[in-house]
Design a protein around this motif. Structure first.
Motif, PDB file in Angstrom:
ATOM      1  N   GLU A 127     -40.500  76.282 -19.474  1.00 34.57           N
ATOM      2  CA  GLU A 127     -39.106  76.089 -19.879  1.00 34.57           C
ATOM      3  C   GLU A 127     -38.763  74.597 -19.908  1.00 34.57           C
ATOM      4  N   LEU A 128     -39.256  73.852 -18.925  1.00 35.67           N
ATOM      5  CA  LEU A 128     -39.068  72.399 -18.931  1.00 35.67           C
ATOM      6  C   LEU A 128     -39.728  71.777 -20.154  1.00 35.67           C
ATOM      7  N   MET A 129     -40.931  72.248 -20.489  1.00 33.80           N
ATOM      8  CA  MET A 129     -41.647  71.734 -21.652  1.00 33.80           C
ATOM      9  C   MET A 129     -40.889  72.043 -22.934  1.00 33.80           C
ATOM     10  N   LYS A 130     -40.363  73.259 -23.064  1.00 35.29           N
ATOM     11  CA  LYS A 130     -39.649  73.668 -24.272  1.00 35.29           C
ATOM     12  C   LYS A 130     -38.430  72.783 -24.521  1.00 35.29           C
ATOM     13  N   ASN A 131     -37.769  72.392 -23.442  1.00 36.40           N
ATOM     14  CA  ASN A 131     -36.554  71.584 -23.568  1.00 36.40           C
ATOM     15  C   ASN A 131     -36.799  70.105 -23.317  1.00 36.40           C
ATOM     16  N   GLY A 132     -38.046  69.752 -23.055  1.00 41.20           N
ATOM     17  CA  GLY A 132     -38.393  68.357 -22.799  1.00 41.20           C
ATOM     18  C   GLY A 132     -39.622  67.943 -23.569  1.00 41.20           C
ATOM     19  N   VAL A 136     -45.754  67.280 -18.007  1.00 37.70           N
ATOM     20  CA  VAL A 136     -44.538  67.862 -18.575  1.00 37.70           C
ATOM     21  C   VAL A 136     -43.357  67.103 -17.991  1.00 37.70           C
ATOM     22  N   PHE A 147     -38.825  66.530 -18.322  1.00 38.44           N
ATOM     23  CA  PHE A 147     -37.544  66.986 -18.867  1.00 38.44           C
ATOM     24  C   PHE A 147     -36.435  66.139 -18.259  1.00 38.44           C
ATOM     25  N   GLY A 148     -35.447  65.771 -19.078  1.00 41.28           N
ATOM     26  CA  GLY A 148     -34.300  65.075 -18.533  1.00 41.28           C
ATOM     27  C   GLY A 148     -33.732  64.037 -19.472  1.00 41.28           C
ATOM     28  N   LEU A 197     -35.180  61.835 -22.920  1.00 38.57           N
ATOM     29  CA  LEU A 197     -36.367  62.428 -23.523  1.00 38.57           C
ATOM     30  C   LEU A 197     -35.997  63.352 -24.673  1.00 38.57           C
ATOM     31  N   LYS A 202     -36.463  66.707 -27.167  1.00 36.42           N
ATOM     32  CA  LYS A 202     -36.626  68.124 -26.891  1.00 36.42           C
ATOM     33  C   LYS A 202     -37.787  68.677 -27.704  1.00 36.42           C
TER      34      LYS A 202
END
Length: 454
Positions: free
Chosen positions: A58-63, A409, A411-412, A415, A417
């Motif tokens: 999920e972090l990868m998908k949004n980051g 990976v 996210f934040g 960065l 998406k």
């Protein structure tokens, strides 16, 4: 009048442009949480069928993510973790191995003490910027200048119970009791170990880190999760406990995400999940010191009667000369390695001085060996090969081994998406953190990847 309007509009445009530039240059992450899953492999988050890491995916998908992250050489825990927080190779930061070379034989000591790091770190940079820091079981943080510090530290003479040594090294001293009262409950000896097919070590480490986030909101927190590495060593890459450890690490990372939400700092936090190395299955150990002893270059290391010996670091081994200027002994070692029959040579590759220099390994070493074909390197001198009863796993190999790549990976703030790049290097981590937080670091070996940044 029209001229005045145009002048005002132009001025406003300049102000707006200046504001946009300032915003683009301003730090975008107020907080950073960096988590290492020791032995992290890219397929753990790229392969959703065989590995359970929903939080990391999920972090990868949004980051952002990398399909592979190249470790340093040797690809072992302490040099890689130190490169993450310095942005330079072991040749510069000085943490060459997990365990220092001890000429009279290994005693079990590790590179624990922060004072052994020769270059500036993110801990230093954060403090200079007026930011607070924290770590939980992070390598090479004994005596480190970290505000909330629970280091990775144990007594090599009493491996079974790290509690008294960790407690004595915790900063502030009250934090050790505090995390037990508020996060983990009273810790038993095995609660800090990875053993007996348990995952409690990672669970407790994450609870400690989560509590520190909620209570103190440090600007930079680093957490080391070690269970996956332990079970890959014991059982190789594909065992049930490896998959269980991966799922456990994902739950630990979810604990941190929940803590950020409770602390109400999630929107301003950069989360980085990465590994220190990948893993390879091994079936045998090769001991190059056997060859040196047979050639008369090792008689008795305990009495100092040796001219050359290899220092093992997992799947690699580094040649140490008693006299660094002893060219005759170096030539003899090179000849010994070259003259081995194919039945021996097929299990190792020679890493030259030029290769060692280029990759930034120990500058005191004239050559090294890296195991191949499922072979790790040992320090024994009384036997050349040892065959294992079952498959095991290790790392430490030269980073031209695909399986030794680890994962990344993030996210934040700041960065993109969904951006995924093919490969990064371990020296690239600190520059990214410095960029997104605005802290100043000395010249580093790594680089930034514009395709990851907004």
């Amino acid at each position: 009048m029209k001229k005045n309007i145009y002048t005002i509009m132009a001025a406003l445009a300049l102000v707006a442009g200046a504001q946009q530039i300032a915003q683009a240059q301003a730090p975008q992450a107020k907080y950073v949480v960096m988590v290492t899953v020791d032995g992290f492999r890219p397929e753990f988050y790229l392969d959703s069928i065989n590995y359970a890491m929903p939080t990391v995916r999920e972090l990868m998908k949004n980051g952002v993510a990398a399909q592979g992250l190249n470790p340093v050489f040797p690809s072992v825990t302490y040099p890689d973790h130190t490169t993450m927080i310095t942005g330079v190779t072991p040749a510069k930061h000085g943490i060459y191995y997990n365990t220092p070379f001890e000429p009279e034989g290994a005693t079990g000591k590790w590179y624990w003490d922060y004072s052994l790091i020769k270059t500036a770190t993110l801990w230093d940079a954060m403090h200079k910027a007026g930011k607070t820091t924290a770590c939980v079981r992070w390598p090479v943080t004994y005596n480190a200048p970290i505000d909330y510090r629970i280091p990775e530290y144990w007594d090599y003479k009493n491996m079974g119970d790290a509690r008294p040594y960790t407690a004595a090294a915790t900063q502030p001293a009250s934090l050790w009791k505090e995390v037990q009262d508020n996060a983990t409950g009273l810790l038993e000896a095995d609660d800090l170990n990875a053993a007996n097919n348990e995952l409690i070590q990672d669970e407790n480490a994450a609870r400690m880190a989560g509590y520190i986030i909620k209570k103190y909101k440090p600007n930079f927190l680093a957490l080391h999760l070690a269970c996956t590495d332990h079970y890959e060593h014991e059982n190789g890459r594909d065992h049930y406990m490896v998959k269980a450890s991966v799922a456990g690490a994902d739950r630990a990372i979810k604990t941190l995400v929940e803590s950020l939400n409770r602390a109400k700092i999630a929107d301003s936090t950069l989360i980085i999940v990465l590994g220190d190395h990948g893993f390879e299955n091994i079936y045998r150990s090769f001991n190059p010191n056997y060859l040196l002893k047979q050639a008369g270059l090792i008689t008795d290391v305990k009495t100092g009667n040796w001219k050359a010996q290899f220092h093992s670091s997992g799947g690699s081994s580094f040649l140490m000369l008693k006299d660094s200027k002893d060219k005759a002994t170096l030539n003899k070692v090179e000849a010994i390695l070259a003259q081995q029959p194919d039945s021996v040579k097929k299990y190792y590759q020679v890493i030259s001085k030029a290769q060692l220099t280029k990759i930034g390994a120990d500058p005191n070493v004239p050559l090294a060996l890296s195991g191949i074909d499922g072979t790790t390197l040992g320090n024994k001198s009384d036997v050349i090969f040892e065959k294992f009863a079952h498959v095991k796993g290790t790392h430490g190999f030269f980073p031209d081994h695909k399986q030794i790549q680890t994962g990344f990976v993030a996210f934040g703030p700041g960065l993109k998406k969904g951006a995924v790049i093919p490969v990064m290097n371990m020296v690239d981590i600190a520059p990214l953190i410095a960029k997104l937080t605005g802290v100043t670091m000395p010249a580093m070996d790594g680089k930034l990847y514009p395709e990851l940044l907004q």
